[in-house]
Design a protein around this motif. Structure first.
Motif, short mmCIF file in Angstrom:
data_model
loop_
_atom_site.label_atom_id
_atom_site.label_comp_id
_atom_site.label_asym_id
_atom_site.label_seq_id
_atom_site.Cartn_x
_atom_site.Cartn_y
_atom_site.Cartn_z
N ASN A 60 -7.57 -3.15 -16.45
CA ASN A 60 -7.41 -2.44 -15.07
C ASN A 60 -6.41 -3.44 -14.44
OD1 ASN A 60 -8.45 -0.02 -15.61
ND2 ASN A 60 -10.49 -0.76 -14.60
N LEU A 95 -2.83 -3.77 -15.66
CA LEU A 95 -2.21 -2.36 -15.25
C LEU A 95 -1.78 -2.48 -13.88
CD1 LEU A 95 -1.11 0.15 -16.77
CD2 LEU A 95 -3.16 1.33 -15.96
N TYR A 96 -2.50 -2.88 -13.17
CA TYR A 96 -2.29 -2.88 -11.64
C TYR A 96 -1.32 -3.85 -11.34
CZ TYR A 96 -2.91 -3.78 -6.60
OH TYR A 96 -2.62 -4.11 -5.41
N GLU A 110 1.06 -5.40 -13.14
CA GLU A 110 2.30 -4.77 -13.80
C GLU A 110 2.75 -3.69 -12.92
OE1 GLU A 110 1.47 -5.90 -18.59
OE2 GLU A 110 1.81 -3.72 -17.89
N GLY A 111 2.13 -2.80 -12.46
CA GLY A 111 2.65 -1.53 -11.69
C GLY A 111 3.05 -2.09 -10.29
N THR A 112 2.35 -3.10 -9.78
CA THR A 112 2.67 -3.40 -8.45
C THR A 112 3.66 -4.73 -8.27
OG1 THR A 112 0.62 -4.61 -8.09
CG2 THR A 112 0.58 -2.30 -7.46
N GLY A 124 4.99 -6.29 -11.03
CA GLY A 124 6.15 -6.54 -12.27
C GLY A 124 5.57 -7.00 -13.57
N LYS A 125 6.22 -6.92 -14.90
CA LYS A 125 5.58 -7.39 -16.04
C LYS A 125 5.76 -8.64 -16.14
CE LYS A 125 5.32 -5.99 -20.60
NZ LYS A 125 3.89 -6.85 -21.04
N SER A 175 5.56 -0.20 -17.80
CA SER A 175 4.67 -0.17 -16.46
C SER A 175 5.21 -1.19 -15.40
CB SER A 175 3.45 -1.06 -16.99
OG SER A 175 3.65 -2.21 -17.63
N GLY A 176 6.20 -2.28 -15.86
CA GLY A 176 6.48 -3.01 -14.60
C GLY A 176 7.58 -2.23 -13.83
N HIS A 177 8.09 -1.25 -14.21
CA HIS A 177 9.30 -0.73 -13.26
C HIS A 177 8.88 0.89 -12.89
CE1 HIS A 177 12.21 -3.61 -14.02
NE2 HIS A 177 11.85 -3.72 -15.23
N ALA A 228 6.68 1.89 -10.80
CA ALA A 228 6.55 2.26 -9.29
C ALA A 228 7.93 2.65 -8.64
CB ALA A 228 6.17 1.44 -8.55
N TYR A 249 -12.44 2.92 -12.82
CA TYR A 249 -11.18 2.63 -12.55
C TYR A 249 -10.67 2.62 -11.17
CZ TYR A 249 -10.35 4.08 -17.49
OH TYR A 249 -10.56 3.96 -18.87
N TYR A 301 -2.23 2.24 -8.55
CA TYR A 301 -2.12 1.34 -9.73
C TYR A 301 -0.69 0.94 -9.29
CZ TYR A 301 -6.62 1.14 -12.22
OH TYR A 301 -7.65 0.70 -12.67
N LEU A 302 0.24 1.72 -8.69
CA LEU A 302 1.41 1.57 -8.61
C LEU A 302 2.11 0.94 -7.38
CD1 LEU A 302 2.84 4.59 -10.33
CD2 LEU A 302 2.32 2.41 -11.47
N TYR A 303 1.30 1.27 -6.35
CA TYR A 303 1.84 1.02 -4.98
C TYR A 303 0.62 0.41 -4.11
CZ TYR A 303 5.13 4.28 -6.25
OH TYR A 303 6.01 4.96 -7.27
N ALA A 304 0.93 -1.06 -3.69
CA ALA A 304 -0.19 -1.92 -3.19
C ALA A 304 -0.35 -1.71 -1.72
CB ALA A 304 0.02 -3.49 -3.60
#
Lengths: 329, 586
Positions: A264, A267-268, A270-272, A274-275, B259-261, B263, B313, B440-443
């Motif tokens: 988790n 994933l978080y 990477e999402g917020t 970047g990889k 996943s890195g892009h 958002a 999650y 999970y995408l926007y902090a």
């Protein structure tokens, strides 16, 4: 292999027993002939003690190294890592490279730490460079968040040493010693909450070093919002992520226990973030683990009957740098 | 004349109208003026020069993205000659069913108010406002007693209503009595005849799922890590982001985002930007939350506590969810989506206070509480901006009566009607799960808020309104049942024989767009495709795939509860290969 594995344990934990039995192993008592012994550290110590004279045979393994404490005691871990860095420095090893501020580029993996009372003067010198900084005091021989407190004034530590000295006139024994570390006051927050990582590492040999990182580590979350405010220095729910501490908080949720899987987290991040930076963080965590094991590998009694499962406590700061806080079981 | 042309003309004029009042319009105008003021400007080539300059400076792309966003949010341009309610939903029996359902929800809310004797809204005293502001970032630690509150409805209540839908004009070949029985040709629970796509249509529409197309969620997941595929996708993702074109970003999503892009790609594809005005707007809405305590706040609070807080999650994001969902409930711009939906926002009426003598206009004007109000008269035209603010009394603001006229004072008069809650959306059990995966995408709560709002107003609102819309929940349910039956009649028969209706299991997945059921990573891969194709049709397809994938297991089960149990945990599934299994079986 026709003979069945025989295991013994002095920890009647279902997670252990179930896993052994799932493999078709049979349980025997510790006095009998065992192949696999899962013990607490005291039992290991007595097995390896000279008076005991117990010799392990070829088909026996046990889950601790005789001097496991080189890494798991807070003060010894710091000592070993500092020594390791100095050695590398002396041989001008490329890993000991320093930046313009005199900080190690690759070996700066633990917060600045001193042993108390031994390094008191060094600590005062460091503290005066940054008088408003916060430090965390931990007793060397205790676990689960016991005896930990935060300070941000020298007077608090003076008071502490007065108090502890007045109680007894003898010099502090090793187990009364403390380590004091620069507090990571910019931890990475997720959902506004502070957390630390628990990663499990299996070591099967120190020379040569063989270690394995367990994929299913987890994050432990504080139940209360993190705040830098110094008023909250006494509220341990804000600062300590130990489940044994958080369990007593009102917000503790028994379903997940405030634990979040490493996948988790990945994933978080990477999402917020970047990889690339996420990959770098996890690389650094792996490196930090290897570095700490390397630091003790020369002092460890590399008994081939031993293996060890360490629990690494790691805090990530808001710049995605991992810090090794301590190593437990 | 080609009726298509009329349609296009209508949507162009609609978009031009919408653009006219927008921020982008004034920005474009300012940029054009700057060009004109340049000393190099020449009268002869002024027009082409200005257009060219706007293109090179990137305004052209922003304009395109805006138009793209308008087009995707109102898919079919509406026939202006029809009455407004018919534009919202052409079938009368659907309209009636939705209205009845809304009435039921309101009744349930009203009775909760009466039972608990709490108002729909109350102004917070200043100390309380300050306390809430102080706690804004950690509302999860507040533990008010919510034991008496219950969710207004749960997905299974809603399913009951959908199952009971009947088309009064429809008569099966064997007569209406026979058709009532599920043993007639129509085996499923959904009994209304709606046009749904055939497998062939779906294969055409989702052709990217055919073999030979690289997919995030498959090709990055091989046993041999396929770095090459990931690197390629990352490279394209960067290009798409550099291009800043929504349409490209949307198309890119069809094969899954790295996943890195993700958002940024999602923001671009959905036309969500967060500038300082949006931050201000968020702060303003937050102010409304601080000023008034609404009954829906407790419902939201309760829902988060019941769902996200107990979820492995998502529990981490509890506080963010309040910061998004409470603000959402105050956002009147959400009301715009009702023009596209069969639903109507619920209304409440202001009880006339018995004022002490001497009250008059000046007293009225001294009232300080501004609450967003939905102007009913203007609802008849979807083209105008329908919403304005009206002054409302501050004291026991709303009586606990929703949408039901009362004979006292001015109740029941439209001018005293307010939309309740201000965004018109009453949360149900599990509603907060629409927002959780986005955490999970926007902090940051603000970024999170705007993407959530867009997701909701574009897609998710269709999942809990009764309509004949092809993306509506009724059509999706029918698509699920029909596809499952046509692909595996034997499995359907088996399930039927053991008394299990597959839709009863799949419905909860559909209503929540699978949020909270799949592993987060898989869910995001699924939502990639929702954005990529701009529709929800893949939800029932995935639900079918899950049944097919687990068939060997299901054939061994002999009870409905057993089926339920075996499909209770679907967190280990991988969505893309499953969807391929249905659309393009090998």
């Amino acid at each position: 292999m026709s003979t069945k594995m025989k295991f013994a344990t002095d920890l009647e934990k279902s997670v252990l027993i179930n896993n052994f039995e799932k493999r078709g192993w049979t349980q025997v008592s510790a006095d009998e002939d065992w192949n696999f012994y899962w013990t607490n550290v005291n039992t290991t110590r007595s097995i390896f003690s000279l008076e005991n004279g117990y010799r392990l045979s070829d088909d026996q393994i046990i889950n601790h190294f005789p001097n496991h404490y080189e890494l798991t005691r807070k003060d010894l871990m710091v000592k070993n890592i500092k020594r390791f860095r100095k050695e590398l420095d002396k041989e001008s090893h490329p890993l000991a490279e320093k930046d313009e501020n005199g900080r190690y580029v690759h070996l700066d993996s633990i917060p600045v730490t001193f042993l108390l009372p031994a390094d008191y003067n060094l600590f005062v010198e460091e503290f005066r460079k940054n008088p408003s900084s916060t430090w965390i005091m931990k007793p060397c021989g205790k676990a689960r968040g016991i005896g930990i407190f935060l300070i941000n004034k020298l007077s608090q530590i003076k008071k502490w040493s007065r108090d502890s000295r007045s109680s007894s006139f003898v010099a502090p024994a090793a187990k009364d010693a403390y380590v004091i570390s620069r507090y990571i006051d910019n931890p990475l927050l997720i959902g506004g909450k502070k957390f630390d990582l628990r990663m499990y590492v299996l070591v099967t040999s120190y020379r040569p070093l063989k270690c394995y990182m367990y994929r299913l580590g987890f994050c432990r979350f504080c139940t209360v919002k993190y705040t830098q405010s110094t008023n909250e220095l006494d509220n341990m729910f804000v600062h300590l992520t130990n489940v044994s501490i958080q369990k007593h908080g009102e917000e503790y949720n028994p379903v997940h226990g405030g634990k979040w899987t490493i996948s988790n987290l990945r994933l978080y991040l990477e999402g917020t973030r970047g990889k690339q930076v996420t990959d770098k963080l996890f690389d650094e965590i792996n490196w930090l683990t290897v570095m700490s094991l390397k630091a003790v590998s020369s002092t460890m009694a590399n008994d081939r009957h031993c293996f060890e499962v360490y629990g690494y406590d790691i805090i990530i700061d808001d710049k995605l740098k991992p810090w090794l806080i301590e190593v437990g079981f | 004349m080609d009726p298509k042309i009329n349609e296009i003309a209508a949507s162009i004029s609609e978009i031009v109208k919408k653009l006219n009042g927008s921020t982008l319009y004034s920005q474009l105008k300012r940029a054009a003026q700057k060009e004109v003021e340049k000393p190099t400007a020449s009268l002869a080539t002024l027009k082409t020069d200005v257009v060219e300059a706007l293109k090179t400076s990137g305004w052209d792309r922003l304009l395109r993205n805006k138009i793209f966003a308008y087009l995707s949010s109102c898919q079919a341009s509406l026939d202006q000659s029809l009455p407004f309610e018919c534009q919202k939903e052409p079938l009368m029996y659907m309209r009636k069913a939705q209205a009845n359902w809304e009435r039921r929800i309101l009744k349930s809310m009203n009775s909760m108010c009466t039972e608990l004797s709490i108002p729909l809204a109350r102004k917070r005293p200043p100390e309380e406002q300050r306390a809430l502001l102080h706690k804004w970032n950690e509302m999860g630690t507040e533990e008010p007693d919510l034991s008496h509150f219950r969710p207004v409805y749960a997905p299974k209540d809603f399913l009951e209503v959908i199952i009971s839908l009947r088309n009064p004009n429809y008569c099966g070949l064997l007569g209406p009595e026979v058709d009532e029985k599920p043993s007639g040709g129509h085996w499923g629970l959904i009994q209304v005849p709606l046009e749904i796509p055939k497998l062939k249509d779906l294969q055409n529409q989702f052709s990217e799922f055919a073999h030979g197309h690289g997919h995030a969620g498959v090709d990055d997941n091989l046993d041999v890590p396929s770095e090459a595929f990931q690197n390629e996708r990352n490279k394209i993702a960067k290009k798409v982001l550099d291009e800043k074109r929504s349409v490209l970003a949307q198309y890119f999503c069809r094969n899954g985002c790295p996943s890195g892009h993700r958002a940024e790609i999602w923001q671009l594809a959905l036309g969500v930007t967060v500038n300082h005005l949006d931050v201000l707007k968020y702060e303003q809405l937050k102010g409304y939350v601080l000023q008034h305590d609404l009954l829906v706040d407790s419902l939201i609070y309760k829902d988060v506590k019941l769902t996200a807080v107990n979820d492995d999650y998502y529990f981490v994001f509890e506080d963010y969810l309040y910061q998004v969902l409470l603000v959402f409930s105050r956002d009147t711009s959400v009301l715009n989506h009702f023009a596209q939906s069969s639903a109507m926002p619920p209304k409440s009426f202001i009880r006339a206070q018995k004022e002490p003598s001497g009250t008059s206009a000046e007293q009225e004007s001294s009232l300080t509480e501004a609450i967003p109000v939905f102007d009913v008269d203007k609802l008849t035209s979807p083209n105008q901006s329908n919403f304005n603010y009206t002054l409302i009394k501050s004291k026991p603001t709303f009586p606990p009566h929703l949408g039901i006229c009362d004979d006292e004072g001015k109740l029941g008069q439209d001018e005293y009607a307010v939309v309740y809650p201000p965004n018109g959306v009453i949360p149900f059990h599990g509603f907060s799960m629409y927002a959780t995966p986005l955490c999970y995408l926007y902090a940051e709560p603000v970024g999170l808020y705007y993407i959530f709002r867009q997701f909701y107003t574009r897609y998710f609102h269709r999942l809990h309104a009764i309509s004949s819309h092809p993306q509506g929940i009724v059509s999706l349910c029918l698509l699920f049942e029909t596809t499952l039956q046509s692909l595996h009649p034997r499995l359907c028969r088996h399930l039927q024989e053991i008394g299990c209706q597959p839709l009863k299991i799949a419905f909860k997945w559909l209503v929540r767009a699978f949020a909270g059921y799949l592993a987060t990573e898989q869910l995001l891969l699924l939502w990639d495709r929702v954005i990529g194709y701009g529709n929800l049709l893949l939800l029932p397809i995935l639900a079918v795939a899950i049944f097919l994938f687990r068939q060997s297991n299901l054939f061994l089960i002999t009870s409905a509860s057993g089926v339920e149990a075996s499909l209770a945990d679907i967190t280990t599934l991988h969505v893309v290969p499953l969807i391929q299994l249905v659309l393009f079986p090998t």
